[in-house]
Scaffold this motif. Structure first.
Motif, PDB file in Angstrom:
ATOM      1  N   THR A  55       0.941  -1.219   0.032  1.00 43.70           N
ATOM      2  CA  THR A  55      -0.060   0.015   0.110  1.00 43.70           C
ATOM      3  C   THR A  55       0.790   1.396   0.036  1.00 43.70           C
ATOM      4  OG1 THR A  55      -1.784  -1.188   1.174  1.00 43.70           O
ATOM      5  CG2 THR A  55      -1.688   1.255   1.334  1.00 43.70           C
ATOM      6  N   ARG A  56       1.693   1.257   0.990  1.00 44.90           N
ATOM      7  CA  ARG A  56       2.355   2.675   1.227  1.00 44.90           C
ATOM      8  C   ARG A  56       3.554   2.678   0.275  1.00 44.90           C
ATOM      9  NH1 ARG A  56      -0.217   1.113   5.265  1.00 44.90           N
ATOM     10  NH2 ARG A  56       0.651  -0.778   4.940  1.00 44.90           N
ATOM     11  N   THR A  57       4.373   1.808   0.051  1.00 45.66           N
ATOM     12  CA  THR A  57       5.674   1.860  -0.736  1.00 45.66           C
ATOM     13  C   THR A  57       5.253   2.044  -2.119  1.00 45.66           C
ATOM     14  OG1 THR A  57       7.073   0.720   0.840  1.00 45.66           O
ATOM     15  CG2 THR A  57       7.915   0.984  -1.217  1.00 45.66           C
ATOM     16  N   ARG A  58       4.403   1.373  -2.719  1.00 44.56           N
ATOM     17  CA  ARG A  58       4.045   1.296  -4.186  1.00 44.56           C
ATOM     18  C   ARG A  58       3.358   2.848  -4.474  1.00 44.56           C
ATOM     19  NH1 ARG A  58       0.681  -3.178  -7.968  1.00 44.56           N
ATOM     20  NH2 ARG A  58       0.353  -1.562  -9.672  1.00 44.56           N
ATOM     21  N   THR A  59       2.210   3.156  -3.324  1.00 45.63           N
ATOM     22  CA  THR A  59       1.818   4.438  -3.745  1.00 45.63           C
ATOM     23  C   THR A  59       2.919   5.676  -3.545  1.00 45.63           C
ATOM     24  OG1 THR A  59      -0.333   3.621  -2.757  1.00 45.63           O
ATOM     25  CG2 THR A  59       0.084   6.177  -3.085  1.00 45.63           C
ATOM     26  N   ALA A  60       3.923   5.384  -2.635  1.00 45.31           N
ATOM     27  CA  ALA A  60       4.611   6.422  -2.531  1.00 45.31           C
ATOM     28  C   ALA A  60       5.636   6.730  -3.565  1.00 45.31           C
ATOM     29  CB  ALA A  60       5.695   6.013  -1.350  1.00 45.31           C
ATOM     30  N   PHE A  61       6.109   5.521  -4.326  1.00 41.70           N
ATOM     31  CA  PHE A  61       7.123   5.754  -5.369  1.00 41.70           C
ATOM     32  C   PHE A  61       6.236   5.993  -6.649  1.00 41.70           C
ATOM     33  CE2 PHE A  61      10.491   3.714  -2.825  1.00 41.70           C
ATOM     34  CZ  PHE A  61      11.370   4.643  -3.218  1.00 41.70           C
ATOM     35  N   SER A  62       5.076   5.398  -6.827  1.00 39.30           N
ATOM     36  CA  SER A  62       4.071   5.956  -8.011  1.00 39.30           C
ATOM     37  C   SER A  62       3.995   7.498  -7.775  1.00 39.30           C
ATOM     38  CB  SER A  62       2.947   5.370  -8.011  1.00 39.30           C
ATOM     39  OG  SER A  62       3.201   3.669  -7.987  1.00 39.30           O
ATOM     40  N   ALA A  63       3.327   7.815  -6.655  1.00 40.19           N
ATOM     41  CA  ALA A  63       3.046   9.434  -6.504  1.00 40.19           C
ATOM     42  C   ALA A  63       4.295  10.482  -6.415  1.00 40.19           C
ATOM     43  CB  ALA A  63       2.194   9.698  -5.198  1.00 40.19           C
ATOM     44  N   GLY A  64       5.207   9.549  -5.984  1.00 43.44           N
ATOM     45  CA  GLY A  64       6.587  10.665  -5.841  1.00 43.44           C
ATOM     46  C   GLY A  64       7.051  10.820  -7.245  1.00 43.44           C
ATOM     47  N   THR A  65       7.075   9.841  -8.172  1.00 41.84           N
ATOM     48  CA  THR A  65       7.458  10.010  -9.691  1.00 41.84           C
ATOM     49  C   THR A  65       6.776  11.102 -10.327  1.00 41.84           C
ATOM     50  OG1 THR A  65       7.978   7.595  -9.756  1.00 41.84           O
ATOM     51  CG2 THR A  65       7.718   8.949 -11.870  1.00 41.84           C
ATOM     52  N   LEU A  66       5.241  10.862 -10.149  1.00 42.95           N
ATOM     53  CA  LEU A  66       4.384  12.028 -10.710  1.00 42.95           C
ATOM     54  C   LEU A  66       4.566  13.388 -10.318  1.00 42.95           C
ATOM     55  CD1 LEU A  66       0.998   9.755 -10.758  1.00 42.95           C
ATOM     56  CD2 LEU A  66       2.613  10.605 -12.841  1.00 42.95           C
ATOM     57  N   ARG A  67       4.959  13.524  -8.972  1.00 42.57           N
ATOM     58  CA  ARG A  67       5.157  14.703  -8.215  1.00 42.57           C
ATOM     59  C   ARG A  67       6.324  15.395  -8.617  1.00 42.57           C
ATOM     60  NH1 ARG A  67       1.880  16.140  -3.713  1.00 42.57           N
ATOM     61  NH2 ARG A  67       0.487  14.599  -3.327  1.00 42.57           N
ATOM     62  N   LEU A  68       7.557  14.705  -9.173  1.00 47.47           N
ATOM     63  CA  LEU A  68       8.717  14.941  -9.610  1.00 47.47           C
ATOM     64  C   LEU A  68       8.675  15.288 -11.340  1.00 47.47           C
ATOM     65  CD1 LEU A  68      11.032  12.827  -7.428  1.00 47.47           C
ATOM     66  CD2 LEU A  68      10.508  15.453  -7.342  1.00 47.47           C
ATOM     67  N   GLY A  69       7.542  15.180 -11.718  1.00 47.30           N
ATOM     68  CA  GLY A  69       7.324  15.285 -13.257  1.00 47.30           C
ATOM     69  C   GLY A  69       7.597  14.081 -14.261  1.00 47.30           C
ATOM     70  N   GLY A  70       7.698  12.751 -13.602  1.00 46.53           N
ATOM     71  CA  GLY A  70       7.888  11.707 -14.215  1.00 46.53           C
ATOM     72  C   GLY A  70       6.577  11.056 -14.779  1.00 46.53           C
ATOM     73  N   SER A  71       6.569  10.049 -15.553  1.00 40.91           N
ATOM     74  CA  SER A  71       5.557   9.067 -15.846  1.00 40.91           C
ATOM     75  C   SER A  71       5.797   7.680 -15.203  1.00 40.91           C
ATOM     76  CB  SER A  71       5.384   9.166 -17.233  1.00 40.91           C
ATOM     77  OG  SER A  71       4.984  10.264 -17.711  1.00 40.91           O
ATOM     78  N   ILE A  72       4.770   6.894 -15.112  1.00 36.46           N
ATOM     79  CA  ILE A  72       4.708   5.595 -14.600  1.00 36.46           C
ATOM     80  C   ILE A  72       4.522   4.288 -15.525  1.00 36.46           C
ATOM     81  CG2 ILE A  72       5.161   6.283 -12.074  1.00 36.46           C
ATOM     82  CD1 ILE A  72       2.268   5.493 -11.663  1.00 36.46           C
ATOM     83  N   VAL A  73       4.986   3.278 -15.392  1.00 40.78           N
ATOM     84  CA  VAL A  73       4.637   2.242 -15.957  1.00 40.78           C
ATOM     85  C   VAL A  73       4.285   1.062 -14.836  1.00 40.78           C
ATOM     86  CG1 VAL A  73       4.797   0.193 -17.734  1.00 40.78           C
ATOM     87  CG2 VAL A  73       5.394   2.586 -18.340  1.00 40.78           C
ATOM     88  N   THR A  74       3.423   0.450 -14.798  1.00 46.33           N
ATOM     89  CA  THR A  74       3.066  -0.536 -13.487  1.00 46.33           C
ATOM     90  C   THR A  74       3.202  -1.779 -14.121  1.00 46.33           C
ATOM     91  OG1 THR A  74       0.618  -0.384 -13.622  1.00 46.33           O
ATOM     92  CG2 THR A  74       2.030   1.276 -12.311  1.00 46.33           C
ATOM     93  N   LYS A 296       6.831   8.121   3.748  1.00 49.78           N
ATOM     94  CA  LYS A 296       7.296   7.323   2.691  1.00 49.78           C
ATOM     95  C   LYS A 296       7.343   8.186   1.380  1.00 49.78           C
ATOM     96  CE  LYS A 296       7.156   2.641   3.473  1.00 49.78           C
ATOM     97  NZ  LYS A 296       7.666   1.616   3.149  1.00 49.78           N
ATOM     98  N   LEU A 297       6.392   8.748   1.169  1.00 45.98           N
ATOM     99  CA  LEU A 297       6.320   9.540  -0.071  1.00 45.98           C
ATOM    100  C   LEU A 297       7.632  10.471  -0.102  1.00 45.98           C
ATOM    101  CD1 LEU A 297       4.964  10.899  -2.743  1.00 45.98           C
ATOM    102  CD2 LEU A 297       3.739  12.546  -1.127  1.00 45.98           C
ATOM    103  N   HIS A 298       7.721  11.274   0.890  1.00 53.34           N
ATOM    104  CA  HIS A 298       8.906  12.185   0.964  1.00 53.34           C
ATOM    105  C   HIS A 298      10.229  11.520   0.662  1.00 53.34           C
ATOM    106  CE1 HIS A 298       5.659  14.712   1.866  1.00 53.34           C
ATOM    107  NE2 HIS A 298       5.394  14.394   3.112  1.00 53.34           N
TER     108      HIS A 298
END
Length: 313
Positions: A55-74, A296-298
């Motif tokens: 829950t936490r780690t996956r959401t943190a790295f997904s949201a973190g990537t988006l907040r830093l301007g990147g895109s994600i593939v899951t 976790k996000l930060h």
């Protein structure tokens, strides 16, 4: 300029002391809202591969990537062709030609991640393997820095299994001078000898103190932090059918605050109230477990920024 195209974080051993402090301090800056407006992942793509629940780690790295301007593939546990026999090395070579960073949770042997990292294009981040949970330790130290303003000199009590979270804490905290890390782990469920050896060597170098016992007798007082994890770690089972009886003395209840009244409570979550921790502790005024979870996000953002994946190189 850094001569390495990318940086990998598969083990805390991949970090120098300076790297570790930078990531913790940077995570605290993201948490405090003082990290600045930079979007270092603009135009870059992160793969988010979780073979085990999160829950936490996956959401943190997904949201973190988006907040830093990147895109994600899951990717889920059945999505990669390693399931049909492709080698980990070939998978890493292919993904590195399409992704800039791969964040992976396998809960298995970290050798698979090392195989993925055997290329010079794509950063690989360990979001949990069987032996270590390095990004959890970074989250925890970020939380300590935010709450206390320091990590040096803190006194931390850990109760419960010597699992990958405990191992990562031992390997991270012993890099900080004058930290006292006391572990009380059930008999047969302590830290592995390689982790103990490495952590003790670091403690001897920095002046930290690491102790592990397998009972609750003669517990010191005056801790700054009391920490536990759930007793059934993700992706594992226990061979002893009576293990709950062995773990019962290591339950975190309000009585621990009789001798450490100023201690805060930390938990890497998810928690099982009434099992490893009393609800009155987890939901009480001394708990910072949910602030810890937010970090976790930060911390993920600090790791993604540090990896500095070089798109197209």
């Amino acid at each position: 300029m850094d001569p390495r195209p990318v940086r990998h974080l598969i083990s805390l051993d991949d970090l120098t002391d300076a790297d570790l402090r930078h990531l913790v301090e940077r995570g605290a800056q993201f948490s405090a809202g003082t990290a600045g407006p930079a979007r270092p992942l603009e135009g870059r793509v992160a793969g988010i591969y979780f073979a085990k629940t999160s829950t936490r780690t996956r959401t943190a790295f997904s949201a973190g990537t988006l907040r830093l301007g990147g895109s994600i593939v899951t990717y889920g546990p059945g999505d990669l062709q390693t399931n049909t026999g492709e080698t980990s090395e070939d998978t890493g070579r292919i993904l590195s030609r399409m992704l800039d960073v791969l964040v992976a949770r396998t809960a298995g042997d970290p050798a698979e991640m090392r195989a993925w990292a055997d290329q010079r294009r794509m950063a690989v981040v360990n979001a949990m393997s069987a032996d270590e949970h390095p990004t959890q330790a970074l989250t925890d130290l970020t939380t300590l820095l935010r709450h206390f303003g320091r990590v040096d000199g803190l006194r931390i009590l850990y109760l419960g299994e010597g699992n990958n979270t405990a191992a990562s804490l031992a390997l991270a905290l012993t890099r900080y001078p004058d930290v006292e890390f006391e572990l009380r782990t059930p008999p047969g469920y302590g830290l592995t000898e390689p982790v103990l050896t490495a952590a003790r060597a670091q403690a001897a170098r920095t002046g930290a103190r690491l102790r592990e016992r397998h009972d609750m007798a003669a517990l010191p007082d005056g801790f700054d932090v009391i920490y536990t994890t759930r007793w059934q770690t993700t992706g594992t089972t226990k061979p002893d059918p009576g293990w709950r009886d062995v773990f019962a003395p290591f339950h975190v209840g309000l009585g621990l605050w009789d001798t450490s009244p100023k201690a805060v409570f930390m938990h890497d979550l998810p928690a099982h109230r009434g099992e490893e921790v009393a609800a009155e502790v987890l939901d009480g005024p001394r708990s910072i477990a949910f602030e810890q979870a937010e970090n976790k996000l930060h911390s993920a953002m600090a790791v993604l920024e540090w990896c500095r994946p070089a798109a197209g190189s």
